[in-house]
Design an enzyme around this catalytic site. Structure first.
Site, PDB file in Angstrom:
ATOM      1  N   GLY A  10      13.333  -6.990  11.026  1.00  0.00           N
ATOM      2  CA  GLY A  10      14.162  -5.791  11.229  1.00  0.00           C
ATOM      3  C   GLY A  10      13.609  -4.878  12.304  1.00  0.00           C
ATOM      4  O   GLY A  10      13.609  -3.661  12.147  1.00  0.00           O
ATOM      5  N   ALA A  13      15.303  -6.242  17.616  1.00  0.00           N
ATOM      6  CA  ALA A  13      16.073  -7.488  17.693  1.00  0.00           C
ATOM      7  C   ALA A  13      16.899  -7.696  16.430  1.00  0.00           C
ATOM      8  O   ALA A  13      18.101  -8.004  16.494  1.00  0.00           O
ATOM      9  CB  ALA A  13      15.135  -8.668  17.922  1.00  0.00           C
ATOM     10  N   SER A  36       9.863  -6.511   6.405  1.00  0.00           N
ATOM     11  CA  SER A  36       8.728  -6.120   5.593  1.00  0.00           C
ATOM     12  C   SER A  36       8.146  -4.805   6.102  1.00  0.00           C
ATOM     13  O   SER A  36       7.678  -4.723   7.239  1.00  0.00           O
ATOM     14  CB  SER A  36       7.659  -7.225   5.658  1.00  0.00           C
ATOM     15  OG  SER A  36       6.417  -6.698   5.287  1.00  0.00           O
ATOM     16  N   VAL A  44       6.821  -0.590  20.364  1.00  0.00           N
ATOM     17  CA  VAL A  44       6.868  -0.216  21.778  1.00  0.00           C
ATOM     18  C   VAL A  44       8.202  -0.715  22.334  1.00  0.00           C
ATOM     19  O   VAL A  44       8.887  -1.500  21.698  1.00  0.00           O
ATOM     20  CB  VAL A  44       5.703  -0.828  22.606  1.00  0.00           C
ATOM     21  CG1 VAL A  44       4.439  -0.026  22.472  1.00  0.00           C
ATOM     22  CG2 VAL A  44       5.491  -2.284  22.266  1.00  0.00           C
ATOM     23  N   LYS A  75      18.029   6.691  32.776  1.00  0.00           N
ATOM     24  CA  LYS A  75      17.205   5.918  33.712  1.00  0.00           C
ATOM     25  C   LYS A  75      18.088   5.449  34.872  1.00  0.00           C
ATOM     26  O   LYS A  75      19.018   4.663  34.672  1.00  0.00           O
ATOM     27  CB  LYS A  75      16.582   4.718  32.982  1.00  0.00           C
ATOM     28  CG  LYS A  75      15.752   3.845  33.897  1.00  0.00           C
ATOM     29  CD  LYS A  75      15.164   2.658  33.159  1.00  0.00           C
ATOM     30  CE  LYS A  75      14.558   1.669  34.120  1.00  0.00           C
ATOM     31  NZ  LYS A  75      14.208   0.400  33.498  1.00  0.00           N
ATOM     32  N   THR A 339      13.135  -5.841  30.564  1.00  0.00           N
ATOM     33  CA  THR A 339      14.133  -6.878  30.302  1.00  0.00           C
ATOM     34  C   THR A 339      14.170  -7.396  28.858  1.00  0.00           C
ATOM     35  O   THR A 339      15.083  -8.144  28.509  1.00  0.00           O
ATOM     36  CB  THR A 339      13.889  -8.075  31.250  1.00  0.00           C
ATOM     37  OG1 THR A 339      12.488  -8.327  31.337  1.00  0.00           O
ATOM     38  CG2 THR A 339      14.435  -7.786  32.624  1.00  0.00           C
ATOM     39  N   ILE A 341      14.677  -5.965  25.838  1.00  0.00           N
ATOM     40  CA  ILE A 341      15.810  -5.543  25.002  1.00  0.00           C
ATOM     41  C   ILE A 341      17.089  -6.170  25.556  1.00  0.00           C
ATOM     42  O   ILE A 341      17.980  -6.566  24.796  1.00  0.00           O
ATOM     43  CB  ILE A 341      15.877  -3.998  24.903  1.00  0.00           C
ATOM     44  CG1 ILE A 341      14.654  -3.507  24.112  1.00  0.00           C
ATOM     45  CG2 ILE A 341      17.170  -3.542  24.232  1.00  0.00           C
ATOM     46  CD1 ILE A 341      14.438  -2.008  24.112  1.00  0.00           C
TER      47      ILE A 341
HETATM   48  C1  LIG Z   1       3.555  -3.440  25.628  1.00  0.00           C
HETATM   49  C2  LIG Z   1       5.011  -3.686  25.476  1.00  0.00           C
HETATM   50  C3  LIG Z   1       5.919  -2.860  26.126  1.00  0.00           C
HETATM   51  C4  LIG Z   1       7.286  -3.108  26.024  1.00  0.00           C
HETATM   52  N1  LIG Z   1       8.162  -2.332  26.704  1.00  0.00           N
HETATM   53  C5  LIG Z   1       9.469  -2.658  26.717  1.00  0.00           C
HETATM   54  C6  LIG Z   1      10.410  -1.931  27.485  1.00  0.00           C
HETATM   55  O1  LIG Z   1      10.076  -0.937  28.123  1.00  0.00           O
HETATM   56  N2  LIG Z   1      11.692  -2.353  27.490  1.00  0.00           N
HETATM   57  C7  LIG Z   1      12.107  -3.437  26.777  1.00  0.00           C
HETATM   58  O2  LIG Z   1      13.272  -3.809  26.866  1.00  0.00           O
HETATM   59  N3  LIG Z   1      11.245  -4.096  25.994  1.00  0.00           N
HETATM   60  C8  LIG Z   1       9.958  -3.750  25.952  1.00  0.00           C
HETATM   61  N4  LIG Z   1       9.093  -4.446  25.169  1.00  0.00           N
HETATM   62  C9  LIG Z   1       9.611  -5.447  24.253  1.00  0.00           C
HETATM   63  C10 LIG Z   1      10.202  -4.773  23.001  1.00  0.00           C
HETATM   64  O3  LIG Z   1       9.203  -4.052  22.343  1.00  0.00           O
HETATM   65  C11 LIG Z   1      10.778  -5.819  22.067  1.00  0.00           C
HETATM   66  O4  LIG Z   1      11.631  -6.671  22.771  1.00  0.00           O
HETATM   67  C12 LIG Z   1      11.594  -5.181  20.958  1.00  0.00           C
HETATM   68  O5  LIG Z   1      10.889  -4.164  20.328  1.00  0.00           O
HETATM   69  C13 LIG Z   1      12.012  -6.230  19.952  1.00  0.00           C
HETATM   70  O6  LIG Z   1      11.003  -6.604  19.128  1.00  0.00           O
HETATM   71  P1  LIG Z   1      11.333  -7.594  17.925  1.00  0.00           P
HETATM   72  O7  LIG Z   1      12.394  -6.979  17.088  1.00  0.00           O
HETATM   73  O8  LIG Z   1      11.559  -8.940  18.451  1.00  0.00           O
HETATM   74  O9  LIG Z   1       9.948  -7.637  17.122  1.00  0.00           O
HETATM   75  P2  LIG Z   1       9.259  -6.581  16.119  1.00  0.00           P
HETATM   76  O10 LIG Z   1       9.540  -5.181  16.471  1.00  0.00           O
HETATM   77  O11 LIG Z   1       7.831  -6.971  16.045  1.00  0.00           O
HETATM   78  O12 LIG Z   1       9.947  -6.857  14.727  1.00  0.00           O
HETATM   79  C14 LIG Z   1       9.581  -7.941  13.915  1.00  0.00           C
HETATM   80  C15 LIG Z   1      10.180  -7.771  12.544  1.00  0.00           C
HETATM   81  O13 LIG Z   1       9.899  -8.928  11.771  1.00  0.00           O
HETATM   82  C16 LIG Z   1       9.410  -8.534  10.514  1.00  0.00           C
HETATM   83  N5  LIG Z   1       8.555  -9.600   9.978  1.00  0.00           N
HETATM   84  C17 LIG Z   1       7.616 -10.329  10.619  1.00  0.00           C
HETATM   85  N6  LIG Z   1       7.033 -11.205   9.778  1.00  0.00           N
HETATM   86  C18 LIG Z   1       7.646 -11.035   8.572  1.00  0.00           C
HETATM   87  C19 LIG Z   1       7.483 -11.621   7.287  1.00  0.00           C
HETATM   88  N7  LIG Z   1       6.573 -12.571   7.045  1.00  0.00           N
HETATM   89  N8  LIG Z   1       8.266 -11.170   6.285  1.00  0.00           N
HETATM   90  C20 LIG Z   1       9.206 -10.202   6.493  1.00  0.00           C
HETATM   91  N9  LIG Z   1       9.385  -9.612   7.677  1.00  0.00           N
HETATM   92  C21 LIG Z   1       8.613 -10.016   8.702  1.00  0.00           C
HETATM   93  C22 LIG Z   1       8.673  -7.237  10.781  1.00  0.00           C
HETATM   94  O14 LIG Z   1       8.490  -6.469   9.627  1.00  0.00           O
HETATM   95  C23 LIG Z   1       9.635  -6.585  11.772  1.00  0.00           C
HETATM   96  O15 LIG Z   1      10.672  -5.943  11.057  1.00  0.00           O
HETATM   97  C24 LIG Z   1       7.732  -4.191  25.233  1.00  0.00           C
HETATM   98  C25 LIG Z   1       6.825  -4.987  24.552  1.00  0.00           C
HETATM   99  C26 LIG Z   1       5.480  -4.752  24.671  1.00  0.00           C
HETATM  100  C27 LIG Z   1       4.514  -5.625  23.938  1.00  0.00           C
END
Ligand SMILES: Cc1cc2nc3c(=O)[nH]c(=O)nc-3n(C[C@H](O)[C@H](O)[C@H](O)COP(=O)(O)OP(=O)(O)OC[C@H]3O[C@@H](n4cnc5c(N)ncnc54)[C@H](O)[C@@H]3O)c2cc1C
Length: 493
Positions: A10, A13, A36, A44, A75, A339, A341
Site C-alpha cells: 500500500g 504504487a 503492513s 520518498v 513543477k 520517472t 511514479i
Molecule cells: C531516493 C529515492 C527518491 C525518489 N524520488 C522520486 C521522485 O522524485 N519521483 C518519483 O516519481 N519517484 C521517486 N522515487 C520512487 C518512488 O519513491 C516510488 O516509485 C514510489 O514511492 C512507489 O513505491 P512503492 O509503492 O512501489 O513501494 P513502497 O512505498 O515501498 O511500498 C511497499 C508497500 O508494500 C508493503 N509490504 C512490503 N512487504 C510486505 C509484506 N510482507 N506484507 C505486507 N505488506 C508488505 C509495505 O508495507 C508498503 O505498503 C524515489 C525513490 C527513491 C529510492
C-alpha cells in the site's frame, strides 16, 4: 474468470493501482489491498512529470483539493546545475521551445539563426523556462500551441497514497492490514492462489499485483523472476534523504545539483523541502555523502538523514503467471528525471488496456512485457545521457561516466544529433524530442549541421520570425502570478 484482484502493498504504487482499477472496472472486479503498517512505505518520491495530470483527471480528482491534500507545488522544469561543467546550468522544461515554423523542427531554424547572428538561447523561446526563471505560474487555457505550458507537481507521495486510499475505499476497495508471511502457489501452474498473513488470515485472488516495493515479494521472492542489473550504465546505488524547512519563496521547478560523485535534489513542497543525495558507494563513502548533503542544505533539517540502498535495473518479466509487478517491485531507475511514479501510472494503464477478463493469455503477457521493457529502456537511456555527456574533469566519477560504454541506441541518438541536429523518437519513449533536445544541448552537444530547409529562409526574415516568436512567448508573463500567490489563491489555503 478474473473476478478478484489482490494488491500486495500500500505505497504509492498500491494505492494508485487500487484507485484506478476500481474506477475503471467498477463492479466487474473486487479489489483487496494488503499492507503492513509494521513495514511501512519507502517514504520518498516527490517529483513527477505532466502525465500525472491525466491520471488525476481520470480519477476525477479536484486539482485544488489534490494540491492541498498532498502539500503540492507546481513543477515546470528541472534545473540541472553543474552537470556539464561546474558553475553552469541548464533547464529541462516540460515545454517545447519555439514553434512549428516549417518542414523541420524548431532547433534547425534556431541553429541557422545563430549563424546569422542571433544571440538568444533556445530556452529564451520557451514559456516554461521564462516562468520558471521568474518564479511565476498560472494555468493557461488556450488552443494556441504557442502558449502551451505543460506542468507537473512536486508532492508528498506518502500523502498522495493516503489521499488515493480514501478515494479507493470509498469506491469499494477493501484494505487489509497485515504482514504477508507466506505465499501459496498452485502446485501445477505455479500461479499464486493466496497470501497468508502472520495472524493466520488467508487472502485468495485470481490476479495479484505486486506492489511490495523493493522487496518484490511476489514477483522475485516467490516466482523467482530474474533481475536485469543496469548498474554498469547507472552505477548509483545509494541515496540519503532529509527534509528541511520550507523557503519563503517556493520555486516552480526541481533543482538537480551535480556534486563530485553524485547529485543532489531539492524539491519544494508547501510545508517543507525535500532534499537528497544520490551517489555510488564505490566513489563516495556514506560519511562523505552525509557531509555533502548536510553541507549543502539551504535551510534547517527537520529530521535525521535516512539512507536508502538500491540497485538499478528491472525485473525481466513484469508480468509473470498471474502476477503483475508495479512500482519499485518492477525495477528501479534513479529519480533524476522523476520517472518512477510515472512508471507506476503507465504500468497500471497498460494492465487495464490488456485486462484479462476471461483468462490470462501468454500472448497478452508477452505483449505487456515487451511494451514495458521498451519503456524502461528508453528512460534508462535518457538518464544515462545526463551522466555520460559531461565535460567535468574534477573527479574520477565524472571521467568514468564520460568513458563508460553506453547503450547502442543512445550512442546512435547522440551521433545523429551531433551530425544533423535531428532527433528521432522511439516508440514508448515518454520523453519527447523537446526533452532530448534540451538535455543534449544542455550537456554540451553542438550539432555540426542542421537541416537545409532552415537555410532556405533568408537570414533577415528568419531573425524577424524568431523575434516575433520570442515576443509572443513573453506575452503571457504579464498575466502570471508568483508561484506562491498562485498556490494560495488556487487552493484557498
Ligand atoms: C531516493 C529515492 C527518491 C525518489 N524520488 C522520486 C521522485 O522524485 N519521483 C518519483 O516519481 N519517484 C521517486 N522515487 C520512487 C518512488 O519513491 C516510488 O516509485 C514510489 O514511492 C512507489 O513505491 P512503492 O509503492 O512501489 O513501494 P513502497 O512505498 O515501498 O511500498 C511497499 C508497500 O508494500 C508493503 N509490504 C512490503 N512487504 C510486505 C509484506 N510482507 N506484507 C505486507 N505488506 C508488505 C509495505 O508495507 C508498503 O505498503 C524515489 C525513490 C527513491 C529510492
Amino acid at each position: 474468470m478474473i473476478k478478484k484482484v489482490v494488491i500486495a502493498g500500500g505505497g504509492t504504487a498500491g494505492w494508485m493501482a487500487a484507485a484506478l482499477l476500481k474506477k475503471v472496472l467498477q463492479q466487474q472486479i473486487d479489489v483487496e489491498l494488503v499492507e503492513s503498517d509494521d513495514i511501512g512505505i519507502i517514504g520518498v518520491g516527490e517529483a513527477t512529470i505532466p502525465p500525472i495530470q491525466v491520471f488525476n483527471q481520470y480519477l476525477g480528482l479536484d486539482e485544488a483539493e489534490f494540491l492541498r491534500e498532498t502539500k503540492a507545488t507546481i513543477k515546470l522544469a528541472i534545473k540541472f546545475e553543474n552537470w556539464r561543467t561546474q558553475g553552469e546550468s541548464y533547464y529541462h522544461t516540460f515545454g517545447a521551445p519555439g514553434a512549428q515554423l516549417g518542414f523541420c523542427p524548431f532547433q534547425h531554424y534556431w541553429l541557422q539563426a545563430k549563424k546569422a547572428g542571433l544571440t538568444q538561447s533556445l530556452w529564451d523561446f520557451d514559456l516554461n523556462f521564462l516562468c520558471a526563471e521568474q518564479g511565476k505560474f498560472n494555468i493557461i487555457k488556450t488552443p494556441n500551441p504557442l502558449y502551451e505550458m505543460p506542468y507537473a507537481y512536486h508532492f508528498d507521495s506518502g500523502l498522495y497514497g493516503r489521499y488515493l486510499r480514501k478515494i479507493a475505499e470509498k469506491s469499494g476497495v477493501v484494505r487489509t492490514e497485515g504482514l504477508i508471511e507466506l505465499v501459496q502457489q498452485d502446485a501445477i501452474s505455479g500461479h499464486i492462489r493466496s497470501l497468508h498473513l502472520k495472524d493466520g488470515r488467508q487472502i485468495h485472488g485470481d490476479l495479484f499485483i505486486d506492489c511490495t516495493g523493493l522487496r518484490a515479494l511476489l514477483v522475485r521472492k516467490t516466482l523467482g523472476v530474474a533481475f536485469e542489473d543496469w548498474s554498469h550504465y547507472l552505477p548509483a546505488n545509494s541515496a540519503i534523504a532529509v527534509p528541511s524547512e520550507r523557503f519563503a519563496q517556493t520555486l516552480p521547478y526541481t533543482r538537480s545539483i551535480a556534486h563530485k560523485a553524485g547529485w543532489q535534489w531539492r524539491i519544494p513542497l508547501t510545508h517543507r523541502n525535500g532534499n537528497g543525495l544520490v551517489y555510488c558507494s564505490d566513489y563516495l563513502s556514506d560519511d562523505e555523502a552525509h557531509h555533502t548533503l548536510m553541507g549543502n542544505l539551504d535551510a534547517n533539517a527537520l529530521a535525521e538523514p535516512r539512507k536508502i540502498s538500491f540497485q538499478t535495473g528491472r525485473t525481466t518479466e513484469q508480468w509473470c503467471k498471474n502476477v503483475v509487478s508495479i512500482g519499485l517491485s518492477s525495477g528501479f531507475l534513479e529519480p533524476l528525471e522523476s520517472t518512477s511514479i510515472h512508471l507506476i501510472q503507465s504500468g497500471i494503464v497498460r494492465l487495464l488496456k490488456m485486462f484479462p477478463h476471461q483468462q490470462i493469455s501468454q500472448t497478452v503477457i508477452d505483449y505487456y512485457n515487451a511494451d514495458s521493457k521498451q519503456e524502461f529502456e528508453t528512460i534508462r537511456d535518457f538518464i544515462v545521457l545526463h551522466y555520460h555527456v559531461n565535460q567535468r574533469d574534477d573527479s574520477k566519477f565524472w571521467r568514468d561516466m564520460r568513458h563508460m560504454a553506453i547503450p547502442p541506441r543512445l550512442a546512435e541518438k547522440i551521433a545523429l544529433f551531433q551530425q544533423t541536429a535531428a532527433i528521432f523518437n522511439d516508440q514508448n519513449d515518454i520523453f519527447r524530442d523537446a526533452s532530448w533536445l534540451q538535455v543534449m544541448l544542455g550537456q554540451g552537444i553542438q550539432p555540426l549541421e542542421h537541416h537545409p530547409a532552415a537555410k532556405a529562409v533568408p537570414d533577415a526574415q528568419l531573425l524577424q520570425t524568431l523575434q516575433k516568436i520570442r515576443d509572443a512567448k513573453q506575452q503571457p508573463l504579464a498575466q502570471m502570478l508568483s508561484h506562491d500567490e498562485f498556490l494560495l489563491r488556487y487552493t484557498k489555503q
